[in-house]
Design a protein around this motif. Structure first.
Motif, PDB file in Angstrom:
ATOM      1  N   HIS A  12     -20.579 -21.370  49.445  1.00 13.99           N
ATOM      2  CA  HIS A  12     -20.813 -22.574  48.627  1.00 13.99           C
ATOM      3  C   HIS A  12     -22.289 -22.774  48.306  1.00 13.99           C
TER       4      HIS A  12
ATOM      5  N   ASP B 228     -15.842 -26.506  54.300  1.00 14.93           N
ATOM      6  CA  ASP B 228     -14.412 -26.214  54.359  1.00 14.93           C
ATOM      7  C   ASP B 228     -13.924 -26.581  55.757  1.00 14.93           C
TER       8      ASP B 228
ATOM      9  N   HIS C 254      -8.056 -28.164  46.986  1.00 11.37           N
ATOM     10  CA  HIS C 254      -6.970 -27.317  47.531  1.00 11.37           C
ATOM     11  C   HIS C 254      -5.815 -28.136  48.091  1.00 11.37           C
TER      12      HIS C 254
ATOM     13  N   HIS D  87      -6.875 -25.305  53.881  1.00  6.98           N
ATOM     14  CA  HIS D  87      -8.024 -26.035  54.410  1.00  6.98           C
ATOM     15  C   HIS D  87      -8.376 -27.131  53.425  1.00  6.98           C
TER      16      HIS D  87
ATOM     17  N   HIS E 287     -11.425 -28.457  51.281  1.00  7.59           N
ATOM     18  CA  HIS E 287     -12.805 -28.308  50.787  1.00  7.59           C
ATOM     19  C   HIS E 287     -13.304 -29.706  50.459  1.00  7.59           C
TER      20      HIS E 287
HETATM   21 ZN   LIG Z   1     -14.750 -24.651  49.898  1.00  8.64          ZN
END
Ligand SMILES: [Zn+2]
Length: 390
Positions: A181, A201, A280, A313, A315
């Motif tokens: 990132h 994350d 996500h 996960h 983010h």
């Molecule tokens: Zn991420």
């Protein structure tokens, strides 16, 4: 690849010159073309595991007609004290070209130095100045550019509530990852920006440090899958998507076009105008609508596996505008979290337990989670029943 939580800033280089010692030979006094030096985002001091740190990027553009090679970059404060210094290997691993290695900058090209520096307690400077030593192709001499003064943002980062409940959560991020990132610029509307500068994350673990109960390829078996995702502050929902399909198998996640890498997401505008991005998310489970006002702690969606990701996960990042890719990442701190440990070797992630911290108190207040630490949201007291549950 994996670095300790705080990189040594001056490994082996006894060039600290607070008292003016260790003067190196003067650079050749010749007028030369040099780099155009800019710091597009003024850094804000952020507390990480008890230390204030500055995170920023120095852009070096070669407008000359000869290749220029960076040999050393020193960062000075107003008192000419060295805040950080990069040469040799520390320079190599922090300097990246827009496409490829960054040390030798071709005419018309740009390199970026990614800097994270610890600051002395109580000593946050107002400004800093990069001093660039470089060589010009075909000339043995070292030239020096004393770049313009760069300002440091005196504002404090916004204080947020938890984006998730309980834990343990691995806060996966590492500034040394070349495609992490921290280092991936997006230029979608005429300006290169780093939305993920402070992105994290969050991956849920069990007490053994594993990420899944059973079949590692089954999305639904991952710890944390379907967990509540929480509003980190009171605010307004200014963006969302809920219809990106999710693969039941992790190995079957398709590649996504640039605009869909986030998968299902929620964008929450805070009172200060900054926007928190949650990415996500599980399809069909976003609980909020555009324009809705939410309260801190309210459930806004569920952790999922949509978009470009290698496993379920959350983010999370904070940005200065309502755009997934066309905004600058800005710092934040969580009101409180409990530090459980650190993952020393991310190559072993999901396979081995984390290491408990030795010298740090577990209860962390108003800090940005350090690189690859394991944390729980809540207080030490509130976590006790959870930790004995298994
Ligand atoms: Zn991420």
């Amino acid at each position: 690849m994996i670095r300790p939580i705080h990189w040594p800033l001056l490994p082996g280089l006894a060039l600290l010159s607070a008292a003016g010692q260790a003067r190196e030979e003067p650079p050749a006094a010749v007028v030369r073309q040099s780099f155009d030096v800019t710091v597009p985002q003024a850094p804000t001091p952020v507390k990480i595991l008890g230390k204030a740190e500055l995170t920023y990027e120095i852009h070096l553009t070669n407008f000359s007609d000869s290749p220029l090679t960076v040999k050393r970059i020193r960062i000075l404060d107003r008192a000419n004290k060295t805040l950080a210094e990069f040469a040799g290997e520390t320079l190599d691993r922090r300097l990246a070209g827009v496409s490829g290695p960054g040390g030798s900058v071709a005419p018309g090209s740009r390199s970026v130095l990614f800097v994270e520096t610890d600051l002395q307690p109580g000593g946050v400077p107002r400004a800093f100045r990069p001093i660039i030593d470089y060589k010009v192709a075909g000339d043995d001499r070292i030239f020096r550019t004393e770049a313009p003064w760069q300002e440091i943002n005196a504002a404090s980062p916004v204080i947020l509530g938890p984006p998730l409940a309980g834990g343990p959560w691995a806060a996966v991020h590492d500034p040394s990852w070349q495609r992490g990132h921290r280092r991936v610029f997006y230029t979608i509307d005429g300006r290169a920006r780093l939305p993920g500068r402070y992105a994290i994350d969050f991956v849920k673990l069990d007490q053994q440090g594993r990420t899944t109960t059973g079949d590692a390829d089954r999305t639904g078996d991952a710890f944390g899958y379907g967990d509540d995702v929480l509003a980190v502050a009171d605010g307004e929902i200014v963006g969302m998507r809920d219809d990106v399909a999710e693969s039941a198998l992790i190995s079957r996640n398709p590649a996504h076009p640039l605009g869909e890498g986030a998968g299902n997401y929620v964008a929450l505008r805070l009172g200060n105008g900054q926007v928190a991005f949650y990415e996500h998310l599980r399809p069909g489970n976003v609980r909020v609508r555009l324009g809705e006002r939410v309260r801190q702690g309210q459930v806004i969606g569920r952790l999922g596996f949509t978009g470009d990701t290698t496993g379920p996960h959350l983010h999370f990042h904070l940005a200065d505008a309502n755009s997934l890719l066309g905004a600058e990442g800005v710092p934040f701190v969580f009101d409180r979290f409990v530090l459980l440990g650190r993952i020393d070797d991310m190559a072993q992630f999901g396979k081995v337990p984390w290491h408990a911290p030795k010298d740090l108190t577990p209860e962390r207040l108003r800090e940005w989670p350090g690189f690859n630490i394991v944390l729980a949201f809540g207080t030490v007291e509130s976590l006790k029943p959870r930790q004995t549950r298994r």
